[in-house]
Design a protein around this motif. Structure first.
Motif, PDB file in Angstrom:
ATOM      1  N   LEU A  96       0.803  -1.043  -0.015  1.00  0.00           N
ATOM      2  CA  LEU A  96       0.119   0.072  -0.113  1.00  0.00           C
ATOM      3  C   LEU A  96       1.019   1.272   0.076  1.00  0.00           C
ATOM      4  O   LEU A  96       0.446   2.315  -0.762  1.00  0.00           O
ATOM      5  N   PHE A  97       1.965   1.289   0.808  1.00  0.00           N
ATOM      6  CA  PHE A  97       2.896   2.497   0.779  1.00  0.00           C
ATOM      7  C   PHE A  97       3.311   2.618  -0.575  1.00  0.00           C
ATOM      8  O   PHE A  97       3.674   3.708  -1.211  1.00  0.00           O
ATOM      9  N   ILE A  98       3.769   1.526  -1.143  1.00  0.00           N
ATOM     10  CA  ILE A  98       4.673   1.715  -2.394  1.00  0.00           C
ATOM     11  C   ILE A  98       3.617   2.082  -3.808  1.00  0.00           C
ATOM     12  O   ILE A  98       4.040   2.954  -4.176  1.00  0.00           O
ATOM     13  N   PHE A  99       2.387   1.654  -3.461  1.00  0.00           N
ATOM     14  CA  PHE A  99       1.355   2.140  -4.459  1.00  0.00           C
ATOM     15  C   PHE A  99       0.953   3.708  -4.344  1.00  0.00           C
ATOM     16  O   PHE A  99       0.730   4.475  -5.103  1.00  0.00           O
ATOM     17  N   LYS A 100       1.097   3.937  -2.875  1.00  0.00           N
ATOM     18  CA  LYS A 100       0.685   5.492  -2.676  1.00  0.00           C
ATOM     19  C   LYS A 100       1.760   6.362  -3.188  1.00  0.00           C
ATOM     20  O   LYS A 100       1.408   7.246  -3.727  1.00  0.00           O
ATOM     21  N   ASP A 101       3.065   6.015  -2.827  1.00  0.00           N
ATOM     22  CA  ASP A 101       3.883   6.808  -3.526  1.00  0.00           C
ATOM     23  C   ASP A 101       4.066   6.751  -5.268  1.00  0.00           C
ATOM     24  O   ASP A 101       4.436   7.820  -5.665  1.00  0.00           O
ATOM     25  N   VAL A 102       3.833   5.821  -5.819  1.00  0.00           N
ATOM     26  CA  VAL A 102       3.895   5.377  -7.161  1.00  0.00           C
ATOM     27  C   VAL A 102       2.583   6.405  -7.574  1.00  0.00           C
ATOM     28  O   VAL A 102       2.822   7.343  -8.734  1.00  0.00           O
ATOM     29  N   PHE A 103       1.491   6.441  -7.335  1.00  0.00           N
ATOM     30  CA  PHE A 103       0.403   7.166  -7.854  1.00  0.00           C
ATOM     31  C   PHE A 103       0.072   8.572  -7.426  1.00  0.00           C
ATOM     32  O   PHE A 103      -0.662   9.433  -8.064  1.00  0.00           O
ATOM     33  N   PHE A 104       1.014   9.032  -6.302  1.00  0.00           N
ATOM     34  CA  PHE A 104       0.714  10.286  -5.718  1.00  0.00           C
ATOM     35  C   PHE A 104       2.129  11.199  -6.027  1.00  0.00           C
ATOM     36  O   PHE A 104       2.490  12.115  -5.005  1.00  0.00           O
ATOM     37  N   LEU A 105       2.841  10.551  -6.757  1.00  0.00           N
ATOM     38  CA  LEU A 105       4.149  11.608  -7.062  1.00  0.00           C
ATOM     39  C   LEU A 105       3.730  12.942  -7.708  1.00  0.00           C
ATOM     40  O   LEU A 105       2.851  13.040  -8.385  1.00  0.00           O
ATOM     41  N   PRO A 106       4.768  13.875  -7.263  1.00  0.00           N
ATOM     42  CA  PRO A 106       4.362  15.471  -7.892  1.00  0.00           C
ATOM     43  C   PRO A 106       4.832  15.138  -9.355  1.00  0.00           C
ATOM     44  O   PRO A 106       5.602  14.342  -9.683  1.00  0.00           O
ATOM     45  N   ASN A 107       4.005  16.028  -9.938  1.00  0.00           N
ATOM     46  CA  ASN A 107       4.286  16.042 -11.524  1.00  0.00           C
ATOM     47  C   ASN A 107       3.940  17.867 -11.928  1.00  0.00           C
ATOM     48  O   ASN A 107       3.459  18.514 -11.110  1.00  0.00           O
ATOM     49  N   VAL A 108       3.958  17.911 -13.111  1.00  0.00           N
ATOM     50  CA  VAL A 108       3.713  18.948 -13.496  1.00  0.00           C
ATOM     51  C   VAL A 108       2.400  19.751 -13.124  1.00  0.00           C
ATOM     52  O   VAL A 108       2.140  20.958 -13.222  1.00  0.00           O
ATOM     53  N   GLU A 109       1.452  18.643 -13.232  1.00  0.00           N
ATOM     54  CA  GLU A 109       0.085  19.432 -13.043  1.00  0.00           C
ATOM     55  C   GLU A 109      -0.280  19.887 -11.733  1.00  0.00           C
ATOM     56  O   GLU A 109      -1.102  20.502 -11.209  1.00  0.00           O
ATOM     57  N   SER A 110       0.555  19.558 -10.678  1.00  0.00           N
ATOM     58  CA  SER A 110       0.386  19.595  -9.309  1.00  0.00           C
ATOM     59  C   SER A 110       1.153  21.179  -9.026  1.00  0.00           C
ATOM     60  O   SER A 110       1.286  21.404  -7.731  1.00  0.00           O
ATOM     61  N   LEU A 111       1.999  21.771  -9.915  1.00  0.00           N
ATOM     62  CA  LEU A 111       2.844  22.999  -9.549  1.00  0.00           C
ATOM     63  C   LEU A 111       1.712  24.159  -9.758  1.00  0.00           C
ATOM     64  O   LEU A 111       0.817  24.257 -10.514  1.00  0.00           O
ATOM     65  N   LYS A 112       2.027  25.147  -9.023  1.00  0.00           N
ATOM     66  CA  LYS A 112       1.281  26.512  -8.975  1.00  0.00           C
ATOM     67  C   LYS A 112       1.726  26.907 -10.279  1.00  0.00           C
ATOM     68  O   LYS A 112       3.009  27.266 -10.467  1.00  0.00           O
ATOM     69  N   GLY A 113       0.782  27.843 -10.962  1.00  0.00           N
ATOM     70  CA  GLY A 113       1.017  28.720 -12.091  1.00  0.00           C
ATOM     71  C   GLY A 113       0.420  28.234 -13.390  1.00  0.00           C
ATOM     72  O   GLY A 113       0.536  29.170 -14.327  1.00  0.00           O
ATOM     73  N   GLU A 114      -0.459  27.235 -13.295  1.00  0.00           N
ATOM     74  CA  GLU A 114      -1.092  26.803 -14.600  1.00  0.00           C
ATOM     75  C   GLU A 114      -0.334  26.951 -15.791  1.00  0.00           C
ATOM     76  O   GLU A 114      -0.514  27.333 -16.875  1.00  0.00           O
ATOM     77  N   PHE A 115       0.617  25.984 -15.792  1.00  0.00           N
ATOM     78  CA  PHE A 115       1.641  25.762 -16.964  1.00  0.00           C
ATOM     79  C   PHE A 115       0.832  24.929 -18.044  1.00  0.00           C
ATOM     80  O   PHE A 115      -0.042  24.024 -17.736  1.00  0.00           O
ATOM     81  N   HIS A 116       0.995  25.460 -19.383  1.00  0.00           N
ATOM     82  CA  HIS A 116       0.629  24.581 -20.457  1.00  0.00           C
ATOM     83  C   HIS A 116       1.775  24.685 -21.469  1.00  0.00           C
ATOM     84  O   HIS A 116       2.137  25.857 -21.978  1.00  0.00           O
ATOM     85  N   GLU A 117       2.265  23.616 -21.880  1.00  0.00           N
ATOM     86  CA  GLU A 117       3.237  23.428 -22.807  1.00  0.00           C
ATOM     87  C   GLU A 117       2.350  23.742 -24.380  1.00  0.00           C
ATOM     88  O   GLU A 117       1.570  23.022 -24.712  1.00  0.00           O
ATOM     89  N   VAL A 118       3.082  24.802 -24.884  1.00  0.00           N
ATOM     90  CA  VAL A 118       2.557  25.358 -26.382  1.00  0.00           C
ATOM     91  C   VAL A 118       3.143  24.467 -27.525  1.00  0.00           C
ATOM     92  O   VAL A 118       2.611  23.784 -28.322  1.00  0.00           O
ATOM     93  N   THR A 119       4.529  24.533 -27.348  1.00  0.00           N
ATOM     94  CA  THR A 119       5.347  23.667 -28.587  1.00  0.00           C
ATOM     95  C   THR A 119       6.629  23.374 -27.844  1.00  0.00           C
ATOM     96  O   THR A 119       7.299  23.720 -26.890  1.00  0.00           O
ATOM     97  N   PHE A 120       7.201  22.406 -28.511  1.00  0.00           N
ATOM     98  CA  PHE A 120       8.553  21.773 -28.193  1.00  0.00           C
ATOM     99  C   PHE A 120       9.166  21.282 -29.472  1.00  0.00           C
ATOM    100  O   PHE A 120       8.822  21.138 -30.545  1.00  0.00           O
ATOM    101  N   VAL A 121      10.626  21.521 -29.357  1.00  0.00           N
ATOM    102  CA  VAL A 121      11.420  21.137 -30.564  1.00  0.00           C
ATOM    103  C   VAL A 121      12.681  20.471 -30.000  1.00  0.00           C
ATOM    104  O   VAL A 121      13.411  20.743 -28.898  1.00  0.00           O
ATOM    105  N   ARG A 122      13.057  19.349 -30.597  1.00  0.00           N
ATOM    106  CA  ARG A 122      14.403  18.681 -30.118  1.00  0.00           C
ATOM    107  C   ARG A 122      15.094  18.451 -31.454  1.00  0.00           C
ATOM    108  O   ARG A 122      14.817  17.936 -32.665  1.00  0.00           O
ATOM    109  N   ASN A 123      16.481  18.642 -31.502  1.00  0.00           N
ATOM    110  CA  ASN A 123      17.213  18.388 -32.765  1.00  0.00           C
ATOM    111  C   ASN A 123      17.466  17.110 -32.796  1.00  0.00           C
ATOM    112  O   ASN A 123      17.464  16.144 -31.980  1.00  0.00           O
ATOM    113  N   GLU A 124      17.528  16.528 -34.364  1.00  0.00           N
ATOM    114  CA  GLU A 124      17.282  15.049 -34.611  1.00  0.00           C
ATOM    115  C   GLU A 124      18.786  14.648 -34.624  1.00  0.00           C
ATOM    116  O   GLU A 124      18.975  13.318 -34.993  1.00  0.00           O
TER     117      GLU A 124
END
Length: 128
Positions: free
Chosen positions: A18-46
């Motif tokens: 239960l502790f392992i699953f709790k940690d896996v499913f409730f890890l912090p992520n981009v959506e949990s940050l303050k600021g209402e971030f939204h990725e508009v575009t992205f580029v990576r060299n090939e």
């Protein structure tokens, strides 16, 4: 006595799982940050001969309490590569495309409010 030991061992294993699953499913992520971030575009060299360069354009809804550095730290980074995130106010013009070459976007029409960069050695910088 043997049944109690088996039951206790089973309950112990269940609690650990239960502790392992709790940690896996409730890890912090981009959506949990303050600021209402939204990725508009992205580029990576090939290319495979030099450093991996990742460039992101991100809109920010609430720039007053936005966690810019934490957002940048969530972005992928390759050893000896460069990760750059340009943050734009959601209410201002935002580039919808970005180039792999500097200046990356039209700097006359688009003004970022912040820039996060992780260099090839893994050091980070945040400029406003």
């Amino acid at each position: 006595m043997n049944k109690r030991r088996t039951l206790g061992f089973g309950i112990g294993i269940l609690l650990v799982l239960l502790f392992i699953f709790k940690d896996v499913f409730f890890l912090p992520n981009v959506e949990s940050l303050k600021g209402e971030f939204h990725e508009v575009t992205f580029v990576r060299n090939e290319q495979n001969t030099g450093p991996v360069i990742r460039l992101y354009v991100v809109s920010v809804g609430k720039k007053e309490d936005a966690q810019f550095e934490a957002y940048g730290n969530f972005m992928p980074h390759t050893k000896y590569g460069i990760t750059t995130v340009f943050f734009f106010d959601k209410k201002s013009p935002i580039p919808r495309t970005i180039s792999e070459n500097e200046p990356y976007f039209n700097t006359v029409d688009f003004k970022p409010i912040a820039k996060y960069e992780k260099n090839p050695m893994g050091n980070t910088s945040l400029t406003f």
